[in-house]
Design an enzyme around this catalytic site. Structure first.
Site, mmCIF file in Angstrom:
data_model
loop_
_atom_site.group_PDB
_atom_site.id
_atom_site.type_symbol
_atom_site.label_atom_id
_atom_site.label_comp_id
_atom_site.label_asym_id
_atom_site.label_seq_id
_atom_site.Cartn_x
_atom_site.Cartn_y
_atom_site.Cartn_z
ATOM 1 N N ASN A 207 35.943 31.730 42.725
ATOM 2 C CA ASN A 207 34.785 30.982 43.223
ATOM 3 C C ASN A 207 34.495 29.813 42.288
ATOM 4 O OD1 ASN A 207 34.287 33.323 45.062
ATOM 5 N ND2 ASN A 207 33.687 34.291 43.141
ATOM 6 N N GLY B 185 41.285 41.686 41.594
ATOM 7 C CA GLY B 185 41.259 41.586 40.138
ATOM 8 C C GLY B 185 40.216 40.574 39.709
ATOM 9 N N ALA B 186 40.183 39.452 40.434
ATOM 10 C CA ALA B 186 39.210 38.398 40.164
ATOM 11 C C ALA B 186 39.218 37.446 41.352
ATOM 12 C CB ALA B 186 39.560 37.641 38.877
ATOM 13 N N MET B 187 38.216 36.574 41.436
ATOM 14 C CA MET B 187 38.115 35.621 42.532
ATOM 15 C C MET B 187 37.658 34.278 41.991
ATOM 16 S SD MET B 187 38.471 34.814 45.629
ATOM 17 C CE MET B 187 38.131 33.150 46.200
ATOM 18 N N HIS C 155 44.749 32.393 35.381
ATOM 19 C CA HIS C 155 45.014 32.305 36.822
ATOM 20 C C HIS C 155 43.808 31.709 37.552
ATOM 21 C CE1 HIS C 155 46.918 33.952 40.612
ATOM 22 N NE2 HIS C 155 45.684 33.755 41.025
ATOM 23 N N GLU C 156 42.624 32.235 37.254
ATOM 24 C CA GLU C 156 41.433 31.770 37.974
ATOM 25 C C GLU C 156 41.062 30.338 37.577
ATOM 26 O OE1 GLU C 156 40.804 33.637 40.369
ATOM 27 O OE2 GLU C 156 41.974 35.300 39.570
ATOM 28 N N GLU D 203 48.224 30.654 45.552
ATOM 29 C CA GLU D 203 48.358 31.836 44.686
ATOM 30 C C GLU D 203 49.659 31.824 43.889
ATOM 31 O OE1 GLU D 203 45.949 33.461 44.000
ATOM 32 O OE2 GLU D 203 44.565 33.241 45.683
ATOM 33 N N HIS E 37 43.015 27.720 39.377
ATOM 34 C CA HIS E 37 42.528 27.483 40.744
ATOM 35 C C HIS E 37 41.402 26.455 40.801
ATOM 36 C CE1 HIS E 37 44.658 30.213 43.334
ATOM 37 N NE2 HIS E 37 44.296 31.301 42.690
#
Length: 964
Positions: free
Chosen positions: A355, A351-353, A387-388, A410, A391
Site C-alpha cells: 500500500n 507476507g506484506a502488502m 520487496h515492498e 511481482e 513497489h
C-alpha cells in the site's frame, strides 16, 4: 490442464456460494443498518425507510448484460473519492463487529451511457427515496434522473440505471451511504485481535489487493481506474488512525453521546484502489527521517506497544532508510511520497502488502528481536522490506493495466528485492541466494504440464478467483528469475537505465509489459550491447509460453540442443504455443581453468566448436544459474564433472556445484539421465561445507524421502545420508567450539542448521542427545531459553519428535504465551513434528479454531503436519472431511487453497492415492477457488510420482545399499 478450463459447473457452484454468502451478510447487516440510520448519525440526507432491504440480483441466463460481465465498462473514469468510515472495535448487541460510512466519487463520462456500474461487495446501502445512490452533475452538468438501482451479487456490482444518458466529457458525483461487517476474514476492511497484558485488543485494518476495496466502499475497483482519495476515519479516542497520506490534526467529536476522534488525511497521489490502506489501532511507533534526495521523508515503524518497547522494530527502521535510498538511486527517481509508514499486524493473510505510504506486514516480516529471532528471520525482514519498497515505484507509481500482467509487478519486485537487501546487508551475498530462495523451487513447478505462462490474455483473467490464482510462485519467482536473466545479458546498468525512462514516461499512469520492453530496448540501443534480436522478441518467448528448456551439450561434437523440459515425460501439454516451445537461450559456460564464454542458442539445435573438450577437460554451463534453463551433458562430461567434484570440488563455482546436483536430480526424474547419476552427485558432500550445495542436495533427496519413507528403501537412505552428513556435523561442532559460538558467515549459520537437522534425523551419534538436552534444560527452567535462535526450530522439532505429550504440551504452552511472532512461528511448526497420531489429530482440529491457531496460519500448520510422514494421511483425511467448512469459512482471503492442496498431496505416489484425489475433485466440484490449478498440478504430480517410483524403487534401493 491449464487455467480457465472449468467454467460451466465450477462457475455455477462458485457463484451460488458467493451469492449465498453475500446475501447472508447483507441480510444480517440490514438490521444493523436500520439501527444505524435511525440514529441519523453521520449524514442527514437519508429520508427513505432504512428497514427496506434492497433487491438482490443474480445473473440471468441468456445474452450478457453489461452488469453480467466481470470487467467494468470503459464509459466512466473516476477522478476522486471522498470517503468517511467509522469502524466499531466492540461487538454490537447483535454479535457483529461493523463499520459504517459514506462515500462520494467524482467521475468523468468518457462515452455517453445511461448506466453507472460500480463495484460494491457485502455492503448494506441506504435507500434515498427508493434508490441506493444520489447523483449530481458538476461544473454546470445536469444529472439525469435515477430510474432503478440494484446490486448484482455474482459480479459484485452496484448498478444505477438512468432515465437519460450521461454526457461524454461531463463530470458527475455519486454518493452512497452504507454499513459493512468488520469481519475477521482478512480481506477488505477487517478486524484483527491480539492480547496485551491479558486484555483483548481489536484493531481495524485493510487488505484490498486484488479485489476487496469494494468491500470497504463502492468504487471502480480495477487497477487502471486510478483516482485521488480523500480519507476520513472516525475512531475511538484511545486509538490512532493511519492511511496512505499524512493526517491533518485530529479533532474530537461527539456522536450520539459517544466520544470519538475524527482524523482526515491529505489527498493521496493518483493511485489504484488496491493500494488504498487504513488502520485504526492502539499501536505506537518509532521514527526517523530518511536521508538522500528527499531528507524530509518521514519513516515510521508501527507495531503493538510491547513490541516497540522491546525494540522489535529497530532493525526495520535501521534498514528502511538505506533501502529507500538504494531504490531512489537505482530508479533515478525520488521517493514520491512525504512519508513511509510500515505496520506489523497480528492477523494478515499475505507476507506484506505494498500500500502506497502505508505498507502492511505480518509481524514476522517486519519485527526482529536479536535475542530470539534467527538469521533467517532477519533475512526475511530485509528482503520483504526491500520487496515492498521496490513497489513504491514499480507497481504504485507505474501500475500494470490489468491483473494478467501481475507477474511484471511481482516478478520485478522479487528480483530487485535481492538487490535492495544486498545493499542493506552486503556480507550476506543475497544476489547469490536468489538462486536457492526463488529459482530452484519454481523450476519444479514450471516443469509441470499444468504450469502457465507468466503473461495471460486480459480476457482469460476476469473473475476474482482467476485473479487470485495468479498470486503464485510462477508470478513471483519465475517472474524474478527471467528478469534477472534479462538484466544479466543486457547488463544491470543498461537494465536500470531502461527502468528509469519507463518510470518517467508512465508515472501516475498504467502500462503493459511491452512498454517496459520498449524502454529497455532504447537503453540497449544507446549502449554497446549486441543482441541476436530485440528485447521484445527474446523475452516474449520466456513470458508468453510456459515452461523452460533443457539445454543438452555434447562436449565431443560441440552440438547443442534445446527441448521443453517436463518432469513427467509422458504428460500431455494441451496449451499450444505460437513459439512451439522454443526459446532464445543465453548459454554461458566455463572449461577447466578458462574464462567464461557465451553463445545464443536461437533454434532447436546448433553446433559451436568452443563447446568441445579434450582429455580430462571438463565443462560446466549456465554459470551461476543466470539463465532460466537446465543443462544436460554427454556421458563423458558428466563423468569428468563427477570426478572433479570428488577430487577438488572447489574448482567448480559454488552455485554451479548446487546446480549440478539440482539439474541431475530433475533430469533423472524426467528420465533424461539415469537415477544413479543423480545420486552420485551427492557423493562429494562428505567433503563439502558450503551451504548452497548442501541445501540443494537436502531438497533433492527430500523427494526420495517423500516417495520412500514408508518403504524398505528408507533404512538404506538414512544410513547413506548419515554417512555423508556426519563430517559436516563434526565440522560445525569444531568451528563453534562444541556449539558454544555462532558461525560468522551468514550461509554458514544456515548450514549449521542443516548439519544438526540432518544429523539428528539420521541418527548421528550425539545429535539427538544434544537437542533433547537443550530442550530439557529449557523445560526445567521455562523462564530461561538458552537455545541459539538459529537452532530453535531444529531443536524444538527434534525434541518434540523424540518426546511425547509432556514435550508437546510444554511447547504448546510456550507457543500460546509467546510475545514475539517469529518465536511463535517456530513453535507452531515444530509442534507438527510429533510422532503421536492422537496429538497430530488434536493439532489438526486446533487449526480450524481461530482462538488456537490464527486464520492466517491455518494453511501452513496443516501443511507442516502433512510434511510429517505420520501426519500426512491424517492431514489428508482431515482436509477431505472438512473441505466444505474450510472453503466456506476460510475462503475470504485468509486461506491459501493452492498451498494447502499442494502441501497435503506431495507424498502421493500410488494408484489408490490418485483415485482418492480424483474423487476429492469430483466430490467438491466448483469448490476449489484459488486452488483449482493446484488440484490439477497435484493430479499430474501424483501420476508422475507413480511412474517414477515404479521404475526407480529397485535401482535406488540397490544404489543406497552399495553406497553405505
Amino acid at each position: 490442464m491449464g487455467k480457465g478450463v472449468f467454467l460451466s459447473k465450477a462457475l455455477a457452484v462458485t457463484c451460488a456460494v458467493a451469492a449465498v454468502a453475500a446475501a447472508a451478510t447483507i441480510i444480517a447487516l440490514s438490521v444493523v443498518y436500520a439501527q444505524e440510520k435511525s440514529k441519523n448519525e453521520m449524514k442527514p440526507t437519508s429520508t427513505a425507510s432504512p428497514s427496506t432491504s434492497p433487491p438482490i440480483s443474480t445473473t440471468p441466463s441468456g445474452p450478457k448484460e453489461p452488469w453480467d460481465l466481470y470487467r467494468l465498462p470503459a464509459s466512466l473514469a473516476p477522478v476522486s473519492y471522498n470517503v468517511t468510515l467509522r469502524p466499531r472495535l466492540k461487538r454490537g448487541t447483535n454479535g457483529l463487529y461493523i463499520f459504517s460510512g459514506d462515500s462520494s466519487v467524482v467521475f468523468r463520462c468518457v462515452k455517453e451511457t445511461d448506466l453507472i456500474i460500480i463495484h460494491s461487495n457485502k455492503l448494506n446501502l441506504t435507500s434515498f427515496d427508493g434508490f441506493l445512490v444520489k447523483l449530481r452533475g458538476l461544473n454546470g452538468a445536469t444529472a439525469p434522473g435515477l430510474k432503478k438501482t440494484w446490486p448484482v451479487i455474482p459480479t459484485q456490482y452496484l448498478v444505477v440505471q438512468l432515465s437519460s444518458p450521461l454526457k461524454a466529457g461531463s463530470s458527475y458525483e455519486l454518493f452512497t451511504d452504507f454499513v459493512g461487517e468488520l469481519a475477521d476474514d482478512l480481506g477488505g476492511f477487517y478486524r484483527s485481535v491480539y492480547f496485551e497484558d491479558g486484555v483483548e485488543k481489536v484493531l481495524a485494518t485493510t487488505q484490498m489487493q486484488p479485489t476487496d476495496a469494494r468491500k470497504a466502499f463502492p468504487c471502480f475497483d480495477e487497477p487502471a481506474m486510478k483516482a485521488v482519495f480523500h480519507m476520513t476515519l472516525i475512531h475511538p479516542r484511545d486509538t490512532v488512525a493511519l492511511s496512505n497520506s499524512l493526517s491533518y490534526e485530529p479533532v474530537n467529536v461527539t456522536l450520539e453521546g459517544e466520544h470519538w476522534t475524527m482524523t482526515s488525511f491529505e489527498p493521496t497521489e493518483i493511485m489504484s484502489t488496491y493500494l488504498l490502506a487504513f488502520v485504526v489501532c492502539e499501536f505506537t511507533f518509532i521514527t526517523k527521517p530518511a536521508g538522500g534526495p528527499k531528507p524530509e521523508t518521514l519513516i515510521r515503524i508501527w507495531a503493538r506497544r510491547k513490541a516497540i518497547e522491546a525494540k522489535q522494530g529497530d532493525y526495520a527502521l535501521e534498514k528502511t532508510g538505506p533501502i529507500l535510498q538504494f531504490f531512489q538511486d537505482y530508479y533515478k527517481s525520488p521517493y514520491p511520497l512525504k512519508k513511509s509508514d510500515q505496520i506489523a499486524l497480528p492477523d494478515f493473510s499475505a507476507g506484506a502488502m505494498e500500500n502506497w505510504g502505508l505498507i502492511t506486514y505480518r509481524e514476522t516480516a517486519l519485527l526482529f528481536n536479536p535475542e530470539v529471532s534467527s538469521n533467517g528471520d532477519k533475512e526475511w525482514v530485509a528482503t520483504v522490506i526491500a520487496h515492498e519498497l521496490a513497489h513504491m515505484w514499480f507497481g504504485n507509481l507505474v501500475t500494470t493495466r490489468w491483473w494478467n500482467d501481475l507477474w511484471l509487478n511481482e516478478g520485478f519486485a522479487t528480483y530487485v528485492s535481492y538487490l535492495g537487501a544486498n545493499f542493506a546487508e552486503p556480507t550476506w551475498k543475497m544476489t547469490d541466494l536468489i538462486v536457492l530462495n526463488e529459482i530452484i523451487g519454481v523450476m519444479g513447478v514450471d516443469a509441470l504440464a499444468s504450469s502457465h505462462p507468466l503473461s495471460s490474455k486480459e480476457e482469460d483473467v476476469q473473475r476474482p478467483e482467476q485473479i487470485s490464482e495468479l498470486f503464485d510462485s510462477i508470478t513471483y519467482s519465475k517472474g524474478g528469475a527471467v528478469l534477472r536473466m534479462l538484466s544479466e545479458f543486457i547488463t544491470e546498468d543498461v537494465f536500470s537505465k531502461g527502468l528509469q525512462t519507463y518510470l518517467e514516461e508512465f508515472k501516475y499512469q498504467n502500462a503493459v509489459y511491452t512498454d517496459l520492453w520498449r524502454h529497455l530496448q532504447m537503453a540497449v540501443d544507446n549502449s554497446s550491447i549486441v543482441l541476436p534480436a530485440s528485447v521484445e522478441v527474446i523475452m516474449n518467448r520466456w513470458i508468453l509460453q510456459m515452461g523452460f528448456p533443457v539445454v543438452t551439450i555434447s562436449t565431443q561434437t560441440g552440438k547443442i540442443t534445446q527441448k521443453h523440459f517436463l518432469l513427467d515425460p509422458e504428460s500431455v501439454v494441451d496449451r499450444p504455443s505460437e513459439f512451439n516451445y522454443e526459446w532464445f537461450v543465453p548459454v554461458t559456460w566455463i572449461k577447466t581453468g578458462a574464462a567464461e564464454q557465451s553463445y545464443w542458442l536461437l533454434n532447436k539445435e546448433a553446433t559451436n566448436a568452443n563447446l568441445t573438450t579434450s582429455g580430462d577437460e571438463w565443462l560446466v554451463a549456465n554459470i551461476d544459474m543466470k539463465g532460466f534453463y537446465r543443462v544436460n551433458y554427454d556421458s563423458q562430461n558428466w563423468e569428468r564433472l563427477l570426478a572433479k567434484l570428488s577430487s577438488k570440488h572447489q574448482d567448480i563455482p559454488v552455485i554451479n556445484r548446487a546446480q549440478i546436483i539440482d539439474d541431475a536430480f530433475n533430469l533423472a526424474r524426467a528420465q533424461v539421465v539415469n537415477t544413479t547419476l543423480a545420486l552420485r552427485t551427492t557423493m562429494f558432500l562428505d567433503k563439502e561445507v558450503e551451504y548452497m550445495p548442501w541445501e540443494t542436495a537436502r531438497r533433492s533427496l527430500n523427494y526420495y524421502f517423500l516417495m520412500f519413507d514408508r518403504s524398505e528403501v528408507y533404512g538404506a537412505m538414512q544410513a547413506y545420508l548419515k554417512q555423508q552428513v556426519e563430517p559436516l556435523f563434526n565440522h560445525f561442532k569444531n568451528i563453534t567450539d562444541n556449539w558454544k559460538n555462532i558461525p560468522e558467515k551468514h550461509t554458514d549459520q544456515y548450514n549449521q542448521v542443516n548439519a544438526i537437522s540432518m544429523a539428528c534425523s539420521t541418527g548421528v551419534d550425539g545429535c539427538k542427545e544434544l537437542t533433547t538436552g537443550w530442550f530439557q534444560e529449557w523445560m526445567n527452567n521455562p523462564a530461561v531459553n538458552k537455545i541459539s535462535p538459529n537452532l530453535k526450530y531444529t531443536v524444538y522439532c527434534s525434541a518434540i519428535a523424540a518426546g511425547g505429550v509432556k514435550e508437546w504440551n510444554f511447547a504448546w504452552s510456550a507457543f500460546k504465551n509467546a510475545t514475539i511472532a517469529t518465536e511463535a512461528d517456530k513453535l507452531m511448526s515444530a509442534l507438527a513434528c510429533t510422532k503421536q497420531p492422537w496429538l497430530l489429530n488434536r493439532y489438526l482440529e486446533y487449526c480450524l479454531d481461530p482462538n488456537k491457531i490464527r486464520k492466517q496460519d491455518a494453511t501452513s500448520t496443516i501443511v507442516s503436519i502433512a510434511s510429517n510422514s505420520v501426519g500426512q494421511p491424517l492431514a489428508w483425511d482431515f482436509v477431505r472431511s472438512k473441505w466444505s467448512h474450510i472453503f466456506n469459512e476460510y475462503g475470504g482471503g485468509s486461506f491459501s487453497f493452492g498451498g494447502l492442496i499442494n502441501g497435503v498431496t506431495r507424498r502421493f505416489s500410488s494408484e489408490f492415492e490418485y483415485k482418492q484425489l480424483l474423487q476429492f475433485k469430483e466430490d467438491n466440484a466448483g469448490q476449489f477457488g484459488s486452488g483449482t490449478a493446484a488440484l490439477e498440478q497435484a493430479l499430474e504430480r501424483t501420476k508422475a510420482n507413480m511412474n517414477w517410483v515404479a521404475v526407480n524403487k529397485k535401482p535406488v534401493l540397490d544404489w543406497f545399499t552399495n553406497a553405505i
